[in-house]
Scaffold this motif. Structure first.
Motif, PDB file in Angstrom:
ATOM      1  N   TYR A 100      -3.805   6.859  -7.669  1.00 56.21           N
ATOM      2  CA  TYR A 100      -2.574   7.215  -8.377  1.00 56.21           C
ATOM      3  C   TYR A 100      -1.509   6.139  -8.167  1.00 56.21           C
ATOM      4  N   PRO A 101      -0.734   5.788  -9.208  1.00 55.71           N
ATOM      5  CA  PRO A 101      -0.785   6.339 -10.569  1.00 55.71           C
ATOM      6  C   PRO A 101      -1.873   5.682 -11.411  1.00 55.71           C
ATOM      7  N   SER A 156      -8.763  14.997 -17.534  1.00 56.44           N
ATOM      8  CA  SER A 156      -8.377  14.418 -18.820  1.00 56.44           C
ATOM      9  C   SER A 156      -7.893  15.503 -19.777  1.00 56.44           C
ATOM     10  N   ILE A 157      -7.095  15.088 -20.761  1.00 58.01           N
ATOM     11  CA  ILE A 157      -6.481  16.023 -21.692  1.00 58.01           C
ATOM     12  C   ILE A 157      -7.521  16.834 -22.458  1.00 58.01           C
ATOM     13  N   SER A 158      -8.601  16.184 -22.884  1.00 57.17           N
ATOM     14  CA  SER A 158      -9.603  16.886 -23.703  1.00 57.17           C
ATOM     15  C   SER A 158     -10.601  17.691 -22.888  1.00 57.17           C
ATOM     16  N   CYS A 159     -10.533  17.582 -21.572  1.00 51.73           N
ATOM     17  CA  CYS A 159     -11.441  18.367 -20.722  1.00 51.73           C
ATOM     18  C   CYS A 159     -11.051  19.843 -20.738  1.00 51.73           C
ATOM     19  N   PRO A 160     -11.991  20.721 -20.439  1.00 52.89           N
ATOM     20  CA  PRO A 160     -11.605  22.096 -20.154  1.00 52.89           C
ATOM     21  C   PRO A 160     -10.570  22.090 -19.036  1.00 52.89           C
ATOM     22  N   LYS A 161      -9.629  23.009 -19.102  1.00 56.73           N
ATOM     23  CA  LYS A 161      -8.527  22.965 -18.146  1.00 56.73           C
ATOM     24  C   LYS A 161      -9.009  23.245 -16.720  1.00 56.73           C
ATOM     25  N   LYS A 168     -11.027   7.160 -16.503  1.00 62.40           N
ATOM     26  CA  LYS A 168     -11.960   6.125 -16.943  1.00 62.40           C
ATOM     27  C   LYS A 168     -11.531   4.724 -16.497  1.00 62.40           C
ATOM     28  N   ASP A 169     -10.285   4.597 -16.036  1.00 61.01           N
ATOM     29  CA  ASP A 169      -9.818   3.311 -15.520  1.00 61.01           C
ATOM     30  C   ASP A 169     -10.221   3.095 -14.061  1.00 61.01           C
ATOM     31  N   ILE A 170     -10.819   4.105 -13.447  1.00 65.46           N
ATOM     32  CA  ILE A 170     -11.206   4.030 -12.032  1.00 65.46           C
ATOM     33  C   ILE A 170     -12.668   3.594 -11.933  1.00 65.46           C
ATOM     34  N   ASN A 200      -9.775  12.729 -25.805  1.00 62.21           N
ATOM     35  CA  ASN A 200      -8.565  12.146 -25.227  1.00 62.21           C
ATOM     36  C   ASN A 200      -8.740  12.058 -23.708  1.00 62.21           C
ATOM     37  N   TRP A 201      -8.894  10.837 -23.216  1.00 60.20           N
ATOM     38  CA  TRP A 201      -9.146  10.619 -21.790  1.00 60.20           C
ATOM     39  C   TRP A 201      -7.870  10.410 -20.973  1.00 60.20           C
ATOM     40  N   ASN A 202      -6.722  10.578 -21.585  1.00 62.78           N
ATOM     41  CA  ASN A 202      -5.483  10.433 -20.829  1.00 62.78           C
ATOM     42  C   ASN A 202      -5.400  11.492 -19.727  1.00 62.78           C
TER      43      ASN A 202
END
Length: 269
Positions: free
Chosen positions: A128-129, A178-183, A134-136, A262-264
């Motif tokens: 973090y941050p 990620s945003i598109s993942c299940p919560k 996917k950047d890791i 969305n991988w954010n």
């Protein structure tokens, strides 16, 4: 200088290969269970603590989730950072509780889902941050999870353990930050509530904006594409599976398409 058609096609092909490789990595990362047991879930999974040699207490993780995860599944990573000590205590406790075949499938499911989610949060905190998991480097392939004398990757837990347990609802319980993942559910999974919890997160995900469903249209999360074979065993189609949980029933024969992912980072602002 004007580029040739051959050059443009080559660049486009390279981009396509990169995208396909990324998706294949998600669905295949971790090809070994490292000898960790995987009891198979029955077709009807009862919630119970009465059939296991060990009952695991996940109260530390439960407290952290209630404190730092919203009802929408958005995560306060800065808040988690302040509670690293409690998270480390929980991860250390799980590391000393290596599952065996004597554990019930309910206890195994709760343990593996919770340890996956907790180490995913830990991975984000360690980097973090960050804008995206996917950047890791080695996010799903490095052996970062300690279970007894075993070191295993997040991909190993997902693909070689949880996916082998004959319970496709796990795809809506594990969270990839990620945003598109299940919560990320803001409570710990437990053997005493596992069936109800898995039903809840599956229904919530399928009926959320992660999918676009109408009677004659089905634009689904890419999860249903990447892990298609987990949902369509025994002649069940993707539409059949979704209709079990969807408020709106999709007509048979409807063409299914898949949404961009969305991988954010799923960070609470």
């Amino acid at each position: 200088m004007k580029k040739s058609k051959y050059y443009i096609l080559l660049v486009a092909f390279a981009a396509l290969v990169t995208t396909m490789s990324s998706c294949n990595l998600i669905s295949s990362a971790g090809l070994s269970s490292k000898g960790l047991p995987t009891n198979e879930a029955p077709e009807e999974l009862p919630s119970t603590t009465a059939n296991s040699k060990v009952n695991v207490d996940h109260s530390e993780w439960n407290s952290l989730l209630k404190k730092h995860v919203s009802s929408e599944g958005m995560v306060d990573y800065k808040g988690f950072m302040k509670d690293r000590e409690l998270l480390n205590v929980y991860l250390s406790k799980l590391a000393k509780m290596k599952p065996t075949k004597d554990w019930s499938v309910q206890e195994q499911l709760a343990y593996y889902i919770n340890i996956y989610n907790a180490y995913t949060v830990d991975l984000i905190l360690n980097n973090y941050p960050t804008k995206s998991i996917k950047d890791i480097d080695g996010n799903w392939t490095k052996d970062i999870v300690t279970i007894g004398d075993v070191e295993i990757s997040l991909g190993g837990i997902e693909n070689s353990i949880l996916r082998k347990m004959n319970e496709p609802r796990i795809h809506f319980a594990i969270n990839c930050a990620s945003i598109s993942c299940p919560k990320l559910l803001n409570e710990a999974y437990s053997a005493a509530k596992i069936n109800e919890q898995l039903d809840r997160v599956t229904k919530e995900f399928i009926n959320s904006d992660k999918n676009e469903i109408s009677k004659n249209s089905a634009k689904l999360s890419s999860i249903f594409d990447w892990y298609k074979k987990d949902f369509i065993e025994d002649g069940v189609t993707i539409i059949d599976y979704v209709n079990k949980y969807s408020d709106v029933k999709i007509a048979n024969g409807t063409t299914v398409t898949y949404k961009d992912y969305n991988w954010n980072l799923n960070e609470q602002k």
